[in-house]
Scaffold this motif. Structure first.
Motif, PDB file in Angstrom:
ATOM      1  N   TRP A 265       0.835  -1.214   0.000  1.00 24.05           N
ATOM      2  CA  TRP A 265       0.000   0.000   0.000  1.00 24.05           C
ATOM      3  C   TRP A 265       0.864   1.257   0.000  1.00 24.05           C
ATOM      4  CZ3 TRP A 265      -0.265   4.065   3.454  1.00 24.05           C
ATOM      5  CH2 TRP A 265      -1.320   4.975   3.265  1.00 24.05           C
ATOM      6  N   ARG A 268       2.567   1.794  -3.300  1.00 24.23           N
ATOM      7  CA  ARG A 268       1.595   2.226  -4.304  1.00 24.23           C
ATOM      8  C   ARG A 268       1.279   3.720  -4.160  1.00 24.23           C
ATOM      9  NH1 ARG A 268      -1.813  -1.365  -3.001  1.00 24.23           N
ATOM     10  NH2 ARG A 268      -0.842  -2.961  -4.292  1.00 24.23           N
ATOM     11  N   CYS A 271       4.355   5.822  -5.178  1.00 23.22           N
ATOM     12  CA  CYS A 271       4.488   5.854  -6.638  1.00 23.22           C
ATOM     13  C   CYS A 271       3.419   6.756  -7.264  1.00 23.22           C
ATOM     14  CB  CYS A 271       4.389   4.440  -7.199  1.00 23.22           C
ATOM     15  SG  CYS A 271       5.854   3.408  -6.898  1.00 23.22           S
ATOM     16  N   VAL A 305       4.727  -3.733  -6.952  1.00 27.50           N
ATOM     17  CA  VAL A 305       4.065  -2.451  -7.139  1.00 27.50           C
ATOM     18  C   VAL A 305       4.912  -1.509  -8.003  1.00 27.50           C
ATOM     19  CG1 VAL A 305       3.181  -0.396  -5.962  1.00 27.50           C
ATOM     20  CG2 VAL A 305       2.745  -2.658  -5.009  1.00 27.50           C
ATOM     21  N   GLU A 308       4.260  -2.535 -11.508  1.00 29.93           N
ATOM     22  CA  GLU A 308       2.934  -2.087 -11.963  1.00 29.93           C
ATOM     23  C   GLU A 308       2.946  -0.590 -12.266  1.00 29.93           C
ATOM     24  OE1 GLU A 308       0.535  -3.259  -8.706  1.00 29.93           O
ATOM     25  OE2 GLU A 308       0.656  -5.408  -9.156  1.00 29.93           O
ATOM     26  N   SER A 309       3.667   0.176 -11.432  1.00 32.83           N
ATOM     27  CA  SER A 309       3.707   1.613 -11.625  1.00 32.83           C
ATOM     28  C   SER A 309       4.539   2.016 -12.834  1.00 32.83           C
ATOM     29  CB  SER A 309       4.281   2.278 -10.374  1.00 32.83           C
ATOM     30  OG  SER A 309       3.453   2.034  -9.245  1.00 32.83           O
TER      31      SER A 309
END
Length: 311
Positions: A265, A268, A271, A305, A308-309
């Protein structure tokens, strides 16, 4: 554009005494976790050996010489009660610095959106002339100074979520008005620094102590109410993360009760702020984390994460 992962074999040559928490197995467990199929897209690179001039961005020549000369020919030597060196320790520490410098270069050149430096020893406790807390050189602070001095940035933020206060990074950036150092950490806990009144020479330091036995709910509330607004106000051109995973509930060296998902979290959210302020430019460097399974799981969540970012 894939996330870049900087590692180096030398991290496996920095030995500490038997039973020491900052051990070679930390990197072995991280390597095993990041070799899972979901991490196949990582852009894997060797962390280069740094130049002396990189270390001298934050440390005087006397400190570099002292560390170099302290390395033993065999066995281990204690620099203090916690910090040890073996043959190969200086090389490992230099590659940790070199990885951070190369990560900044890759992200700021547009070669990568973000990067994770998985090297040891960690760095955020090393002060100008004092190795301590397992750390020899101030890797995150050196990365920040490299971005400011050599890439011409005007604003670099360092966020440190290691459970121990990053006293070294604070000391190395204390007089740097172009930086913002923000840290959450358990208090009371070693090293005993990191009080809210420690604000830097230009109000460029923010300390957010968290009480023992608090969990991810308090962490999330603190970041949402205090740290995220400060980052957005500062508008960094680069975000550096001192990524320590010893706030995990299973970690043996502290008493915060974060879960693996709390690290995901937080990554995320950080980012997301980086996307708002600096096109997602993030460099993350490994600090603490001493329960091997919790460390591996938390690093995997953090890097997932980042990937993903960066997509």
């Amino acid at each position: 554009m894939p996330t870049v992962l900087f590692t180096h074999q030398s991290s496996l040559n920095h030995q500490t005494p038997a039973g020491h928490p900052e051990q070679i197995a930390r990197i072995e467990h991280i390597n095993a976790a990041l070799n899972a199929p979901q991490f196949a897209a990582l852009d894997r690179r060797d962390a280069p050996n740094c130049d002396d001039t990189d270390i001298l961005l934050c440390h005087p020549q006397a400190h570099l010489d002292a560390i170099t000369n302290a390395e033993p020919a065999s066995g281990t030597v204690a620099l203090d009660g916690d910090t040890h060196m073996s043959p190969g320790s200086t090389t490992a520490a230099r590659h940790a610095v070199g990885g951070c410098v190369a990560a900044v270069d890759a992200v700021l050149s547009g070669d990568a959106n973000n990067a994770f430096v998985s090297c040891r020893p960690p760095g955020h406790h090393a002060e100008q002339t004092t190795p301590m807390g397992f750390c020899l050189f101030g890797t995150a602070a050196i990365a920040a100074k490299h971005a400011l001095e050599r890439h011409g940035l005007s604003r670099v933020a360092v966020v440190d979520f290691d459970v121990h206060h990053g006293n070294g990074t604070q000391a190395l950036l204390w007089d740097e008005p172009r930086s913002l150092f923000i840290t959450s950490h358990q208090n009371p806990l070693w090293p005993g620094t990191g009080m809210p009144g420690e604000t830097g020479a230009s109000n460029n330091v923010q300390n957010w102590p968290l009480p023992p036995h608090s969990d991810g709910r308090l962490m999330r509330a603190t970041y949402e109410a205090e740290i995220f607004p400060a980052l957005r106000h500062f508008k960094p051109e680069l975000l550096i993360i001192s990524a320590g995973f010893d706030a995990h509930a299973d970690d043996p060296l502290a008493q915060l009760n974060w879960a693996t998902e709390d690290f995901a979290w937080l990554t995320r959210e950080l980012c997301g702020i980086a996307r708002e302020c600096c096109d997602g430019k993030v460099v993350s460097t490994l600090e603490g984390g001493y329960d091997l399974n919790a460390l591996a799981a938390s690093v995997a969540a953090h890097v997932q994460v980042l990937m993903e970012s960066a997509a």
